[in-house]
Design an enzyme around this catalytic site. Structure first.
Site, PDB file in Angstrom:
ATOM      1  N   GLU A 102       0.824  -1.211   0.000  1.00 24.12           N
ATOM      2  CA  GLU A 102       0.000   0.000   0.000  1.00 24.12           C
ATOM      3  C   GLU A 102       0.856   1.258   0.000  1.00 24.12           C
ATOM      4  OE1 GLU A 102      -3.182   2.800   0.467  1.00 24.12           O
ATOM      5  OE2 GLU A 102      -2.839   0.896  -0.551  1.00 24.12           O
ATOM      6  N   HIS A 105       2.573   1.921  -3.335  1.00 21.72           N
ATOM      7  CA  HIS A 105       1.596   2.510  -4.261  1.00 21.72           C
ATOM      8  C   HIS A 105       1.474   4.015  -4.011  1.00 21.72           C
ATOM      9  CE1 HIS A 105      -1.907   2.949  -6.768  1.00 21.72           C
ATOM     10  NE2 HIS A 105      -2.644   3.348  -5.752  1.00 21.72           N
ATOM     11  N   HIS A 172     -12.012   6.012  -7.996  1.00 23.79           N
ATOM     12  CA  HIS A 172     -10.553   6.188  -7.913  1.00 23.79           C
ATOM     13  C   HIS A 172      -9.868   5.556  -9.117  1.00 23.79           C
ATOM     14  CE1 HIS A 172      -6.736   6.922  -6.011  1.00 23.79           C
ATOM     15  NE2 HIS A 172      -6.446   5.641  -5.897  1.00 23.79           N
ATOM     16  N   HIS A 280     -20.531  -7.524 -16.796  1.00 26.75           N
ATOM     17  CA  HIS A 280     -19.192  -7.205 -17.312  1.00 26.75           C
ATOM     18  C   HIS A 280     -18.804  -8.171 -18.425  1.00 26.75           C
ATOM     19  CE1 HIS A 280     -15.011  -6.047 -17.465  1.00 26.75           C
ATOM     20  NE2 HIS A 280     -14.610  -7.251 -17.090  1.00 26.75           N
ATOM     21  N   HIS A 338      -4.749  -8.275 -16.967  1.00 30.95           N
ATOM     22  CA  HIS A 338      -6.053  -7.922 -17.531  1.00 30.95           C
ATOM     23  C   HIS A 338      -6.352  -6.445 -17.284  1.00 30.95           C
ATOM     24  CE1 HIS A 338      -9.908  -8.889 -19.257  1.00 30.95           C
ATOM     25  NE2 HIS A 338     -10.549  -8.425 -18.205  1.00 30.95           N
TER      26      HIS A 338
END
Length: 382
Positions: A102, A105, A172, A280, A338
């Site tokens: 985290e 990032h 986000h 989706h 992906h």
């Protein structure tokens, strides 16, 4: 956080930016501003990939406060707090590894923000020093990028403070991809493009529609990921052995609710996850068919052929990684790939949109006697 911790945290972000600036400075490209734009785009792409890795490893709450980690600038200084949380809940959201994921990032996000500030500062300085105003160096565009980065940072904070609420996490993600698309457009403005055939203008509207369809599909994919619905259908082409399985669209697509819960505070039924995944998956075929058709059209137009080829490759790989997540039980590396494939498709479609609108057309030249002029073959490379 204390002033010292905030300074240390900012220093980590600046370190990322300085390393990128050193690469730009050492490059052989004479146009350093253009190089900086593309370096920023590259790091933003990496940031989106790492953000997917953070989300897919359930590391979004690895440090449950913001912008630091238990008030510190790095997990090493917060080790005691992290270890205590991990001992209390070994499989919970806070572990040493998840904290580092985290915070890494966040460091990269701050580095991208610093690079965009640099882009804006350079553009404004050149505007004040230059007597000629070039569209390539307009400072307003990087200024808008900085505003978007600030908004993105706010949603990053809310992602943590609102405990991974799906609509906030998805927003986000979409803001990050919007930043990537805007950087791709800015990068396209800096490049010198080969002339395109006049027929390229016919693809301007279809290319815009392709971007809209892809953004919808990315939003649906983000909704799948943030609701942990990737394995809601583990067979293909059917879902639970049926073409149209039992689904709960009302709860699945209620936007304002907590993770794993309905708007009424009940646990989210599995049929809601199925509805999210099935939507989706189904819309993916619409996007694949349309982008494939658009790429085929681009292959037939001088100046767009390379972009068309890359679109076909990207859409094929995206289909392959999407199916692999089902048949291989959602391996992490393929799931991250992906997400990266969706970002790559977005960049390619932005480039296609730019070329159909702003790339130079073929220029007529005087014909040489006894030599017929074939305009479409003056620039055979795409």
């Amino acid at each position: 956080m204390s002033a010292v911790s905030l300074t240390q945290l900012a220093g980590m972000g600046l370190l990322v930016a300085v390393l990128a600036l050193c690469v730009v400075w050492a490059s052989g490209d004479s146009n350093k501003y253009r190089k900086l734009v593309w370096m920023t785009l590259f790091l933003t792409f990496d940031l989106i990939m790492f953000g997917a890795f953070t989300r897919l490893t359930d590391s979004g709450l690895g440090c449950p406060d913001w912008p630091g980690c238990y008030g510190h600038s790095n997990p090493l200084l917060a080790h005691a707090h992290i270890s205590a949380a991990q001992d209390a809940m070994p499989t919970g959201p806070v572990t040493v590894i998840k904290a580092w994921i985290e915070m890494t990032h966040r460091y990269f996000a701050m580095g991208v923000g610093a690079l965009i500030i640099a882009l804006m500062a350079i553009a404004w300085i050149r505007r004040f020093k230059s007597t000629q105003r070039e569209a390539k160096l307009s400072p307003w565009y990087p200024t808008m990028l900085l505003a978007l980065v600030c908004l993105q940072g706010a949603f990053g904070a809310w992602t943590v403070t609102q405990k991974l609420q799906p609509i906030i996490v998805t927003t986000h993600l979409l803001l990050g991809l919007t930043l990537l698309a805007m950087l791709a457009w800015l990068g396209a403005r800096q490049n010198d493009h080969l002339p395109v055939a006049a027929t390229a203008a016919r693809l301007a509207s279809p290319a815009l529609i392709a971007v809209i369809l892809l953004v919808i599909q990315i939003a649906l994919g983000g909704w799948v990921s943030t609701n942990y619905a990737a394995l809601a259908c583990n067979d293909f082409p059917l879902c639970h052995g049926r073409l149209v399985p039992e689904m709960d669209f009302a709860n699945g697509f209620t936007l304002w609710r907590h993770l794993g819960m309905t708007a009424d505070g009940e646990y989210l039924p599995f049929q809601a996850l199925t509805a999210i995944h099935w939507t989706h998956r189904s819309f993916a075929f619409v996007v694949i068919a349309y982008v494939g058709w658009l790429a085929h059209k681009a292959l037939r137009i001088h100046g767009l052929r390379a972009t068309g080829r890359w679109l076909l490759i990207a859409i094929g790989l995206q289909l392959l990684t999407g199916l692999s997540t089902i048949f291989l039980d959602w391996p992490l590396a393929i799931a991250v790939a992906h997400n990266g494939g969706a970002a790559l498709l977005l960049v390619l479609l932005v480039m296609l949109n730019f070329k159909t609108r702003h790339a130079p057309g073929f220029q007529a030249v005087p014909a040489v006697p006894n030599k017929p002029l074939i305009v479409d073959h003056l620039h055979p490379h795409s």
